[in-house]
Write a protein that holds these residues in place. Structure first.
Motif, PDB file in Angstrom:
ATOM      1  N   GLY A 108       0.819  -1.219   0.000  1.00  7.11           N
ATOM      2  CA  GLY A 108       0.000   0.000   0.000  1.00  7.11           C
ATOM      3  C   GLY A 108       0.844   1.257   0.000  1.00  7.11           C
ATOM      4  O   GLY A 108       0.562   2.214  -0.741  1.00  7.11           O
ATOM      5  N   ALA A 109       1.899   1.274   0.807  1.00  9.68           N
ATOM      6  CA  ALA A 109       2.777   2.444   0.851  1.00  9.68           C
ATOM      7  C   ALA A 109       3.532   2.616  -0.463  1.00  9.68           C
ATOM      8  O   ALA A 109       3.640   3.730  -0.987  1.00  9.68           O
ATOM      9  CB  ALA A 109       3.765   2.303   2.009  1.00  9.68           C
ATOM     10  N   ALA A 110       4.044   1.512  -1.009  1.00 15.01           N
ATOM     11  CA  ALA A 110       4.787   1.592  -2.280  1.00 15.01           C
ATOM     12  C   ALA A 110       3.885   2.073  -3.405  1.00 15.01           C
ATOM     13  O   ALA A 110       4.293   2.901  -4.236  1.00 15.01           O
ATOM     14  CB  ALA A 110       5.376   0.225  -2.622  1.00 15.01           C
ATOM     15  N   ALA A 111       2.655   1.573  -3.456  1.00 14.11           N
ATOM     16  CA  ALA A 111       1.720   1.993  -4.499  1.00 14.11           C
ATOM     17  C   ALA A 111       1.345   3.466  -4.344  1.00 14.11           C
ATOM     18  O   ALA A 111       1.233   4.191  -5.342  1.00 14.11           O
ATOM     19  CB  ALA A 111       0.463   1.125  -4.458  1.00 14.11           C
ATOM     20  N   THR A 112       1.163   3.912  -3.112  1.00 14.05           N
ATOM     21  CA  THR A 112       0.847   5.322  -2.870  1.00 14.05           C
ATOM     22  C   THR A 112       1.959   6.229  -3.367  1.00 14.05           C
ATOM     23  O   THR A 112       1.715   7.246  -4.035  1.00 14.05           O
ATOM     24  CB  THR A 112       0.610   5.572  -1.368  1.00 14.05           C
ATOM     25  N   LYS A 113       3.206   5.861  -3.051  1.00  9.49           N
ATOM     26  CA  LYS A 113       4.352   6.658  -3.506  1.00  9.49           C
ATOM     27  C   LYS A 113       4.435   6.682  -5.028  1.00  9.49           C
ATOM     28  O   LYS A 113       4.732   7.722  -5.622  1.00  9.49           O
ATOM     29  CB  LYS A 113       5.636   6.094  -2.896  1.00  9.49           C
ATOM     30  N   SER A 114       4.147   5.563  -5.653  1.00  8.31           N
ATOM     31  CA  SER A 114       4.227   5.497  -7.113  1.00  8.31           C
ATOM     32  C   SER A 114       3.133   6.330  -7.772  1.00  8.31           C
ATOM     33  O   SER A 114       3.378   7.005  -8.772  1.00  8.31           O
ATOM     34  CB  SER A 114       4.116   4.036  -7.566  1.00  8.31           C
ATOM     35  N   VAL A 115       1.929   6.288  -7.216  1.00  3.92           N
ATOM     36  CA  VAL A 115       0.832   7.109  -7.748  1.00  3.92           C
ATOM     37  C   VAL A 115       1.152   8.588  -7.600  1.00  3.92           C
ATOM     38  O   VAL A 115       0.926   9.389  -8.514  1.00  3.92           O
ATOM     39  CB  VAL A 115      -0.493   6.754  -7.055  1.00  3.92           C
ATOM     40  N   MET A 116       1.689   8.968  -6.440  1.00  5.07           N
ATOM     41  CA  MET A 116       2.095  10.364  -6.225  1.00  5.07           C
ATOM     42  C   MET A 116       3.119  10.777  -7.257  1.00  5.07           C
ATOM     43  O   MET A 116       3.029  11.870  -7.838  1.00  5.07           O
ATOM     44  CB  MET A 116       2.677  10.519  -4.806  1.00  5.07           C
ATOM     45  N   LEU A 117       4.091   9.904  -7.517  1.00  5.01           N
ATOM     46  CA  LEU A 117       5.131  10.212  -8.491  1.00  5.01           C
ATOM     47  C   LEU A 117       4.544  10.344  -9.887  1.00  5.01           C
ATOM     48  O   LEU A 117       4.887  11.269 -10.636  1.00  5.01           O
ATOM     49  CB  LEU A 117       6.201   9.117  -8.474  1.00  5.01           C
ATOM     50  N   GLY A 118       3.639   9.431 -10.256  1.00  6.98           N
ATOM     51  CA  GLY A 118       3.014   9.499 -11.569  1.00  6.98           C
ATOM     52  C   GLY A 118       2.241  10.790 -11.773  1.00  6.98           C
ATOM     53  O   GLY A 118       2.302  11.410 -12.843  1.00  6.98           O
ATOM     54  N   LEU A 119       1.512  11.222 -10.745  1.00  7.32           N
ATOM     55  CA  LEU A 119       0.747  12.466 -10.840  1.00  7.32           C
ATOM     56  C   LEU A 119       1.665  13.680 -10.916  1.00  7.32           C
ATOM     57  O   LEU A 119       1.381  14.645 -11.636  1.00  7.32           O
ATOM     58  CB  LEU A 119      -0.201  12.590  -9.644  1.00  7.32           C
ATOM     59  N   LEU A 120       2.777  13.630 -10.188  1.00  7.69           N
ATOM     60  CA  LEU A 120       3.745  14.731 -10.254  1.00  7.69           C
ATOM     61  C   LEU A 120       4.364  14.845 -11.641  1.00  7.69           C
ATOM     62  O   LEU A 120       4.544  15.943 -12.171  1.00  7.69           O
ATOM     63  CB  LEU A 120       4.849  14.531  -9.209  1.00  7.69           C
ATOM     64  N   ILE A 121       4.685  13.700 -12.230  1.00  8.92           N
ATOM     65  CA  ILE A 121       5.233  13.712 -13.592  1.00  8.92           C
ATOM     66  C   ILE A 121       4.192  14.241 -14.570  1.00  8.92           C
ATOM     67  O   ILE A 121       4.513  14.987 -15.500  1.00  8.92           O
ATOM     68  CB  ILE A 121       5.696  12.303 -13.991  1.00  8.92           C
TER      69      ILE A 121
END
Length: 253
Positions: A108-121
């Motif tokens: 859950g934490a890893a997926a949250t970080k990845s989604v945040m990164l995708g939205l930032l990009i």
């Protein structure tokens, strides 16, 4: 279900991200921005449209997916491997926590970080290339589904790895080449017929194609097939995790 344990693992992993924000967030965003500068602005301005979409905008979904896959795997694999390496995993093993709660917390934490990164990009891309999102609901759905799937895959790699070298083998030697060859920078319809058929054996093609469809309504592969392929890989990862713990695998190195 021990919700306090899930919350504790999740908060710990998220706190680790913000302690290393330069490496976890800033570095991938900066690296992807360089792709936009080189391929989107410099090279893209000299290339024609692909399916009625400018080249700079066309590569946005592929670049987001490139970062998303690598970061999802890295976040989850390092998250579970570091306690094994440091010896702090015994604190988790001695706690009244089931493997389901461990998986939910770390993945859950890893997926949250990845989604945040995708939205930032995605936000960063706006500074370089104009684009639109034809199906925002599907865009978010593909983003979250891919992040969860490959975070789970990364968790499996973290369980399997017994040194830092093994953590990097699959992301660098397998996932990154498959992403570059999976239509991140081009449409597979531009390839000769034989190589189009060969490319369909690349699972990343379905991820990128479905994600690109959510932006522009164009895809190399039917969107339903892309969604089913992603769900199928998620199911395989879930079965693999269940089997690993069902057969008595221990988290200690």
């Amino acid at each position: 279900m021990n919700l306090h344990a899930i919350k504790a693992i999740y908060r710990f992993e998220m706190a680790r991200t913000f302690r290393t924000i330069t490496q976890s967030i800033a570095s991938p965003v900066l690296s992807t921005s360089l792709y936009f500068v080189v391929f989107g602005s410099a090279i893209g301005s000299r290339m024609g449209d692909i399916g009625g979409v400018s080249y700079g905008a066309f590569i946005i979904p592929g670049l987001i997916m490139l970062s998303l896959l690598n970061e999802s795997i890295s976040n989850a694999s390092f998250g579970i491997y570091m306690p094994k390496w440091a010896g702090t995993i015994f604190e988790l093993l001695s706690a009244p926590v089931s493997f389901i709660e461990v998986v939910l917390g770390y993945v859950g934490a890893a997926a949250t970080k990845s989604v945040m990164l995708g939205l930032l990009i995605l936000v960063t891309a706006r500074f370089f290339v104009p684009y639109g999102i034809a199906h925002p609901f599907w865009m978010v759905g593909f983003l979250v589904l891919t992040a969860v799937t490959f975070s789970l895959f990364g968790f499996i790699i973290g369980l399997w790895a017994d040194d830092f070298q093994k953590l990097q083998v699959i992301p660098l030697m397998v996932v990154t080449p498959l992403t570059f060859l999976g239509g991140a920078f081009y449409s597979i319809n531009m390839l000769p017929p034989f190589w189009q058929r060969v490319t369909l054996f690349n699972p990343v093609v379905y991820l990128i194609s479905g994600f690109r469809w959510s932006f522009y309504g164009i895809a190399d592969v039917d969107v339903a097939t892309s969604a089913l392929a992603t769900l199928g890989f998620l199911a395989l990862c879930l079965v693999a995790v269940w089997w690993i713990f069902r057969t008595g695998y221990k988290l200690r190195s």
